[in-house]
Design a protein around this motif. Structure first.
Motif, PDB file in Angstrom:
ATOM      1  N   TYR A  23      -0.170  16.365   5.421  1.00 26.61           N
ATOM      2  CA  TYR A  23      -0.078  15.127   4.389  1.00 26.61           C
ATOM      3  C   TYR A  23      -0.391  14.117   5.378  1.00 26.61           C
ATOM      4  O   TYR A  23       0.632  13.196   5.512  1.00 26.61           O
ATOM      5  N   GLU A  38      -1.423  10.252  -2.642  1.00 26.99           N
ATOM      6  CA  GLU A  38      -1.404   9.794  -0.986  1.00 26.99           C
ATOM      7  C   GLU A  38      -0.011   9.028  -0.763  1.00 26.99           C
ATOM      8  O   GLU A  38       0.051   8.011  -0.414  1.00 26.99           O
ATOM      9  N   SER A  83      -1.304  11.106   4.515  1.00 29.72           N
ATOM     10  CA  SER A  83      -0.803   9.587   4.228  1.00 29.72           C
ATOM     11  C   SER A  83       0.597   9.544   4.440  1.00 29.72           C
ATOM     12  O   SER A  83       1.145   8.502   4.529  1.00 29.72           O
ATOM     13  N   THR A 118       3.236   7.820   1.041  1.00 32.68           N
ATOM     14  CA  THR A 118       3.110   7.585   2.539  1.00 32.68           C
ATOM     15  C   THR A 118       4.664   7.309   2.883  1.00 32.68           C
ATOM     16  O   THR A 118       5.075   7.594   4.142  1.00 32.68           O
ATOM     17  N   THR A 124       0.954  -1.268  -0.102  1.00 36.48           N
ATOM     18  CA  THR A 124      -0.103   0.043   0.099  1.00 36.48           C
ATOM     19  C   THR A 124       0.724   1.320  -0.093  1.00 36.48           C
ATOM     20  O   THR A 124       0.321   2.340  -0.244  1.00 36.48           O
ATOM     21  N   ASP A 125       2.129   1.018   0.228  1.00 38.42           N
ATOM     22  CA  ASP A 125       3.021   2.452   0.204  1.00 38.42           C
ATOM     23  C   ASP A 125       3.136   2.775  -1.283  1.00 38.42           C
ATOM     24  O   ASP A 125       3.221   2.238  -2.172  1.00 38.42           O
ATOM     25  N   ARG A 176       3.765   9.189   6.320  1.00 39.90           N
ATOM     26  CA  ARG A 176       3.801   8.749   7.662  1.00 39.90           C
ATOM     27  C   ARG A 176       5.308   8.165   7.998  1.00 39.90           C
ATOM     28  O   ARG A 176       5.603   7.488   8.930  1.00 39.90           O
TER      29      ARG A 176
END
Length: 466
Positions: free
Chosen positions: A236, A212, A238, A214, A164-165, A240
């Motif tokens: 932002y 998005e 998303s 990451t 998902t990154d 992280r």
């Protein structure tokens, strides 16, 4: 395999997305085209365009050795590399003037070597990267397929990269750190956002929000600038994960960005690497940053550090300083200075003498203190240039950006945006601390320090200014 079946490439300017089977088909098609070229290494003027990334991935899939070059490399330097290594082809050659011994393909994007014969690279040789940026006469670092893939896999596990990154190309792909971001994310089935602008462009941060993003990778200069721009990760949601490598970052910056990310449930990873190690060797886990601040981390899995003392012996005993030695499967095969050396095998057997000075603590965490060869002389006295930079930073002169280069029996200290009073104070500080005459320190102010395309200080450019 470098490209996971779920990996994605996102081309920000056009919005085009290649994913899954579609990406796999595009890579195989390019691999087939590159496999038909005559013997020899392939050169790529590596950009963040989709076609350029497919060139790289196609070469890896085809088992062809590929050298990634800065697309802004001066014509004379490019010509010199072509003459020394005689690649089978130069990819991404749009805008390159005619080259002796080469002819363009139908689209002019690729220059092909006229001679059909050439040195066959070693079967394990996968990637070649220059040892320097846009100046000098660089050698090429020879990285094996095993080294590149092992390091990408290890980084993916250590950072916990998931499918998902989304990682943007915040660093050039001809720079080993930038290439590592691409490799590690594609291997883990994540997405890489290809963006032509740097992180100081508004469009870059618009894309961070739109797609998005990451995770973000930067060198110390990037974090210095983000601090001045008052970067707030809360803007932002998303984003992280931040990673930092490419040189020693000031402790204050590490603490500040660790706190910023922790406040939003994110992480900062401080890392250490060299092109010769494909490229990453160590990381400080985000949760250990508070008690290991100033360290570049412990060795990655399957790797190990030792310290070579002045007497030539190696040790892992805490607190003993000397040259940092790294052992691991990601160490380069060796250097190449000309075409004939492309066929040579592994010359280092997994042992890299880094040229960095440092020490290990009781937990095996590495602290870098300088460079073995960053040495100058003042009135015949040898001084470590990295130590001088640190002294200026700690002098509370209101100047964070400093670079020191060797002059003729003196050192030249460059301060970014410094007032005359700050320059004088820096000269007095260094003279007092080193017990040397103030005339040995030529302190100058400059609007901004020159940077190479990878965000590091361009020391050769400063040296050329005299």
């Amino acid at each position: 395999m470098l490209v996971h079946e779920d990996a994605r490439l996102i081309h920000a300017p056009s919005g085009e997305v290649l994913r899954g089977a579609q990406l796999g088909t595009a890579v195989r098609r390019r691999a087939d085209e590159l496999a038909d070229l005559p013997p020899g290494v392939v050169f790529l003027r590596a950009s963040t365009e989709l076609s350029s990334v497919l060139d790289y991935l196609g070469a890896i899939a085809a088992g062809r050795s590929i050298a990634l070059l800065d697309p802004s490399l001066e014509e004379t330097l490019l010509a010199g590399l072509l003459e020394r290594f005689r690649p089978a082809a130069l990819l991404g050659a749009v805008g390159v003037p005619p080259i002796a011994g080469y002819y363009p393909d139908g689209e002019g994007r690729t220059w092909l070597r006229e001679a059909t014969e050439g040195v066959v690279p070693h079967p394990e040789l996968a990637v070649l990267l220059p040892t320097s940026g846009t100046t000098g006469n660089p050698k090429l670092v020879r990285l094996s397929r095993r080294a590149v893939l092992h390091n990408a896999e290890t980084i993916g596990k250590v950072l916990g990269i998931a499918d998902t990154d989304v990682a943007p190309t915040s660093l050039p792909l001809h720079y080993s750190y930038g290439l590592s971001v691409l490799n590690s994310h594609l291997m883990r089935g994540a997405a890489v956002l290809l963006h032509p602008e740097g992180l100081f462009a508004r469009s870059f941060w618009d894309a961070v929000g739109e797609y998005e993003v990451t995770t973000f990778a930067g060198v110390p200069y990037h974090y210095e600038m983000l601090r001045k721009l008052r970067f707030d990760p809360a803007r932002y949601p998303s984003l992280r994960t931040l990673t930092q490598a490419g040189g020693r970052m000031r402790v204050e910056l590490v603490e500040e960005f660790h706190a910023k990310m922790r406040a939003v449930g994110g992480r900062l990873f401080v890392m250490y690497g060299q092109t010769e190690a494909a490229p990453r060797m160590a990381t400080v886990p985000a949760e250990r940053l508070p008690d290991k601040v100033g360290s570049v981390g412990c060795a990655l899995p399957d790797g190990a550090f030792s310290i070579k003392r002045a007497d030539g012996n190696e040790t892992t005993h805490p607190g003993i300083g000397g040259e940092v030695v790294y052992r691991g499967p990601n160490v380069m095969m060796g250097y190449a200075d000309q075409e004939a050396e492309l066929g040579e095998g592994d010359q280092l057997a997994g042992v890299l003498h880094t040229g960095d000075l440092g020490y290990l603590d009781e937990d095996g965490y590495l602290f870098i203190t300088g460079r073995l060869k960053r040495i100058g002389k003042i009135f015949g006295n040898r001084v470590n240039l990295d130590d001088l930079e640190q002294l200026v930073r700690e002098a509370d002169l209101g100047v964070d950006e400093v670079a020191v280069v060797a002059g003729a029996d003196k050192v030249v200290v460059w301060l970014a945006g410094a007032a005359e009073q700050s320059c004088q104070s820096a000269a007095h500080t260094l003279a007092d601390r080193l017990h040397l005459h103030i005339r040995g320190f030529d302190v100058r102010s400059v609007d901004a320090l020159p940077l190479r395309s990878n965000g590091k200080i361009d020391y050769p450019e400063l040296e050329a200014r005299g």
